[in-house]
Write a protein that holds these residues in place. Structure first.
Motif, PDB file in Angstrom:
ATOM      1  N   ASN A 113      -4.263   0.738 -38.688  1.00  0.00           N
ATOM      2  CA  ASN A 113      -4.943   2.026 -38.900  1.00  0.00           C
ATOM      3  C   ASN A 113      -6.468   1.919 -38.837  1.00  0.00           C
ATOM      4  N   LEU A 114      -6.978   0.785 -38.344  1.00  0.00           N
ATOM      5  CA  LEU A 114      -8.429   0.610 -38.285  1.00  0.00           C
ATOM      6  C   LEU A 114      -9.108   1.640 -37.383  1.00  0.00           C
ATOM      7  N   ASP A 122      -1.477  -5.670 -45.276  1.00  0.00           N
ATOM      8  CA  ASP A 122      -2.374  -6.207 -44.245  1.00  0.00           C
ATOM      9  C   ASP A 122      -2.092  -5.562 -42.888  1.00  0.00           C
ATOM     10  N   ARG A 123      -0.839  -5.459 -42.527  1.00  0.00           N
ATOM     11  CA  ARG A 123      -0.496  -4.859 -41.234  1.00  0.00           C
ATOM     12  C   ARG A 123      -0.831  -3.367 -41.207  1.00  0.00           C
ATOM     13  N   ARG A 164     -14.351   5.584 -45.283  1.00  0.00           N
ATOM     14  CA  ARG A 164     -12.984   5.769 -45.756  1.00  0.00           C
ATOM     15  C   ARG A 164     -12.016   5.490 -44.600  1.00  0.00           C
ATOM     16  N   LEU A 165     -10.876   4.878 -44.928  1.00  0.00           N
ATOM     17  CA  LEU A 165      -9.846   4.609 -43.932  1.00  0.00           C
ATOM     18  C   LEU A 165      -8.710   5.610 -44.126  1.00  0.00           C
ATOM     19  N   TYR A 166      -8.411   6.331 -43.065  1.00  0.00           N
ATOM     20  CA  TYR A 166      -7.315   7.287 -43.125  1.00  0.00           C
ATOM     21  C   TYR A 166      -6.053   6.627 -42.557  1.00  0.00           C
ATOM     22  N   VAL A 167      -5.013   6.668 -43.323  1.00  0.00           N
ATOM     23  CA  VAL A 167      -3.756   6.015 -42.939  1.00  0.00           C
ATOM     24  C   VAL A 167      -2.767   7.087 -42.509  1.00  0.00           C
ATOM     25  N   ASP A 168      -2.350   6.987 -41.252  1.00  0.00           N
ATOM     26  CA  ASP A 168      -1.369   7.958 -40.789  1.00  0.00           C
ATOM     27  C   ASP A 168       0.018   7.341 -40.614  1.00  0.00           C
ATOM     28  N   ARG A 169       0.130   5.987 -40.834  1.00  0.00           N
ATOM     29  CA  ARG A 169       1.437   5.345 -40.741  1.00  0.00           C
ATOM     30  C   ARG A 169       1.476   4.116 -41.636  1.00  0.00           C
ATOM     31  N   LEU A 170       2.559   3.992 -42.372  1.00  0.00           N
ATOM     32  CA  LEU A 170       2.771   2.824 -43.236  1.00  0.00           C
ATOM     33  C   LEU A 170       3.714   1.843 -42.547  1.00  0.00           C
ATOM     34  N   TYR A 171       3.460   0.560 -42.772  1.00  0.00           N
ATOM     35  CA  TYR A 171       4.301  -0.497 -42.188  1.00  0.00           C
ATOM     36  C   TYR A 171       4.952  -1.295 -43.327  1.00  0.00           C
ATOM     37  N   TYR A 172       6.229  -1.647 -43.124  1.00  0.00           N
ATOM     38  CA  TYR A 172       7.005  -2.336 -44.159  1.00  0.00           C
ATOM     39  C   TYR A 172       7.542  -3.660 -43.611  1.00  0.00           C
ATOM     40  N   ARG A 173       7.757  -4.601 -44.524  1.00  0.00           N
ATOM     41  CA  ARG A 173       8.306  -5.905 -44.144  1.00  0.00           C
ATOM     42  C   ARG A 173       9.826  -5.820 -43.999  1.00  0.00           C
ATOM     43  N   HIS A 174      10.352  -6.595 -43.038  1.00  0.00           N
ATOM     44  CA  HIS A 174      11.804  -6.747 -42.903  1.00  0.00           C
ATOM     45  C   HIS A 174      12.287  -7.747 -43.950  1.00  0.00           C
ATOM     46  N   THR A 175      13.312  -7.409 -44.672  1.00  0.00           N
ATOM     47  CA  THR A 175      13.858  -8.310 -45.693  1.00  0.00           C
ATOM     48  C   THR A 175      15.318  -8.654 -45.444  1.00  0.00           C
ATOM     49  N   SER A 176      16.009  -7.907 -44.601  1.00  0.00           N
ATOM     50  CA  SER A 176      17.420  -8.198 -44.330  1.00  0.00           C
ATOM     51  C   SER A 176      17.529  -9.478 -43.504  1.00  0.00           C
ATOM     52  N   ARG A 177      18.501 -10.304 -43.863  1.00  0.00           N
ATOM     53  CA  ARG A 177      18.702 -11.558 -43.143  1.00  0.00           C
ATOM     54  C   ARG A 177      20.011 -11.517 -42.375  1.00  0.00           C
ATOM     55  N   ARG A 178      19.990 -12.183 -41.228  1.00  0.00           N
ATOM     56  CA  ARG A 178      21.141 -12.173 -40.353  1.00  0.00           C
ATOM     57  C   ARG A 178      22.208 -13.127 -40.889  1.00  0.00           C
TER      58      ARG A 178
END
Length: 515
Positions: A326-327, A320-321, A336-350
């Motif tokens: 990239n809209l 979703d992000r 067509r949507l061109y994606v020039d950057r991928l976004y990832y979720r943070h999973t590490s916990r403090r």
């Protein structure tokens, strides 16, 4: 002598003792206006409106029989014959009235009853709000069978088979209350496996589906009473003789009452009896460990640590992000949507290194809490960055930290009974609080101490040092336990109220602090 015609008032020779009906002229006041001859007849009052419903009478018969059998083992012939007629009338098997038949055997012959026993005593309200009296009679018959089998235990010695049968019947009662087998008596809530009967429909399954009901609103005292009945049966059993016979020992189902008796008597066992005792303790520990591990995993975890870059793997991809960011690259002509950057979720916990110090009063009254919290300590010992220390005490203190990861070995090293002197345990615990802000101290006891003021002053000092201090009076599946009111009031004033109740409360407290 001529008789009056029908509808006419009899003469003076009318039989005495027969009152005229409400519509009879003789029943009207003298000055009442005359009724026209063609006036419609007044309806007679409904004599059945206040009469008890037939199904209500049937249900009362079953409950009167239940009370009679609970308080007097001798049969009441009239109640037995009337109950038999009711049971047959609602289409249930007469075996329900046989005191010698276990619920397992009844369900084995009539498998369709298994579904009726599940949630029997915690029914869902009808949507239309009406009562189904016929269904109430049926439930009364089934509930009477459960209650009689569980709460009429007779007297004299108890065999391994009798104990296994009672445990099976108690499992069915717990299922009828909407719980899992063993949940009310000592925490075997998710235990599976074959039932004692070895065939047919067994109560050792999962019970009714969905979450268990709020037991505090259901029947607050049933869990402790079931555990007390089971403990009485275990005490009446010749346990050493049973353990010495592998065939009889294999018929035992581990429970909190049985584990307590084994822990008390373990020093007097040897050879085959000791091996069988260890096997039963191991089975029970494994069952409870599985339940508590699930609760720990479901509890809250630490906050996300956004200072650690997310791992760039597909399972962490935030689709979703990525689309949103990239809209601006959308091509209307090409759709067509061109994606020039991928976004990832943070999973590490403090997380920060934490130390858990568990101090357990090993007097006999605390065996339930001791078993549960010893197992809980071993589970937390397996979590990353959690340093667990375990201390058991009565009039002397024993550091069980080397075995904290193995609750089975820990329990074998405990010695139930004796007095309580918490100051000796505090002397061992205080040096372990090197970094108070990163330390939680769980103290499990009924707090009936010899030197209570001295111990409380030391506990208050631990609390003021910045360590998380959690006094635990009773952490069991049933929540039953007695806590010294002197300590309870002072802990409350200190801002560290005593935890008493379901072990989930302690799991939540520890998980929130440690992760």
């Amino acid at each position: 002598m001529t008789h009056p015609a029908a509808g006419q008032t009899p003469g003076p020779d009318r039989p005495t003792g027969v009152a005229p009906g409400p519509g009879h002229p003789a029943a009207q006041p003298a000055d009442a206006p005359a009724q026209p001859a063609d006036a419609p007849a007044q309806p007679a009052p409904d004599r059945q409106s206040h009469a008890p419903h037939a199904d209500d009478n049937r249900r009362q018969v079953l409950y009167w029989r239940l009370l009679a059998r609970l308080f007097d083992p001798d049969e009441q012939a009239a109640l037995e014959s009337a109950s038999l007629a009711v049971v047959e009338d609602v289409g249930l098997p007469p075996a329900l009235l046989d005191p010698g038949a276990s619920v397992d055997s009844v369900v084995q012959r009539h498998p369709e009853l298994a579904a009726e026993f599940d949630g029997l005593m915690a029914p869902e309200p009808r949507e239309d709000g009406d009562r189904d009296r016929a269904e109430e009679v049926r439930r009364a018959a089934l509930a009477s069978k459960l209650l009689l089998n569980v709460f009429t235990t007779g007297s004299g010695n108890v065999s391994a088979g009798q104990l296994a049968r009672w445990q099976s019947d108690a499992d069915w009662l717990e299922r009828a209350l909407g719980c899992r087998p063993g949940e009310l008596r000592g925490g075997r809530g998710a235990a599976g496996g074959a039932g004692p009967s070895g065939a047919g429909v067994s109560p050792s399954g999962t019970g009714v589906g969905g979450p268990a009901p709020g037991l505090d609103r259901l029947v607050p005292a049933i869990g402790p009473e079931l555990a007390a009945v089971e403990a009485g049966l275990v005490r009446r059993m010749r346990l050493r003789e049973v353990l010495a016979d592998p065939a009889l020992a294999s018929r035992l189902t581990p429970s909190m009452s049985l584990i307590e008796q084994l822990l008390r008597d373990k020093d007097n066992l040897s050879g085959v009896a000791l091996a069988n005792a260890k096997s039963l303790i191991r089975r029970y520990v494994d069952e409870v460990t599985e339940v508590l591990r699930t609760q720990v995993e479901k509890s809250t975890a630490g906050e996300l640590d956004r200072s650690v870059p997310p791992k760039r793997v597909f399972r962490n991809l935030d689709i979703d992000r990525t689309i949103w960011k990239n809209l601006t690259n959308w091509s209307p002509e090409e759709e067509r949507l061109y994606v020039d950057r991928l976004y990832y979720r943070h999973t590490s916990r403090r997380t920060t290194p934490q130390r858990l110090v568990v101090v357990v009063d090993q007097s006999g009254s605390m065996v339930d809490s001791m078993v549960n919290c010893t197992i809980l300590a071993s589970i937390f010992a397996g979590l990353p960055k959690v340093d667990v220390h375990l201390i058991a005490y009565d009039t002397q203190a024993l550091d069980l930290t080397p075995w904290a990861h193995d609750p089975f070995e820990t329990l074998l090293r405990t010695k139930l009974g004796g007095g309580t002197d918490g100051t000796v345990a505090m002397a061992l615990a205080q040096p372990k609080i090197a970094e108070p802000r990163n330390t939680v101290v769980v103290w499990i006891s009924d707090f009936y101490e010899w030197r209570q003021q001295e111990l409380f002053d030391a506990m208050a000092a631990v609390h003021r040092s910045g360590a998380k201090f959690i006094p635990v009076g009773s952490v069991t599946s049933s929540g039953r336990g007695s806590v010294n009111p002197w300590f309870r009031e002072r802990f409350k004033d200190l801002g560290a109220p005593v935890i008493s109740g379901h072990i989930k409360k302690l799991v939540h407290e520890l998980k929130t602090f440690l992760t």
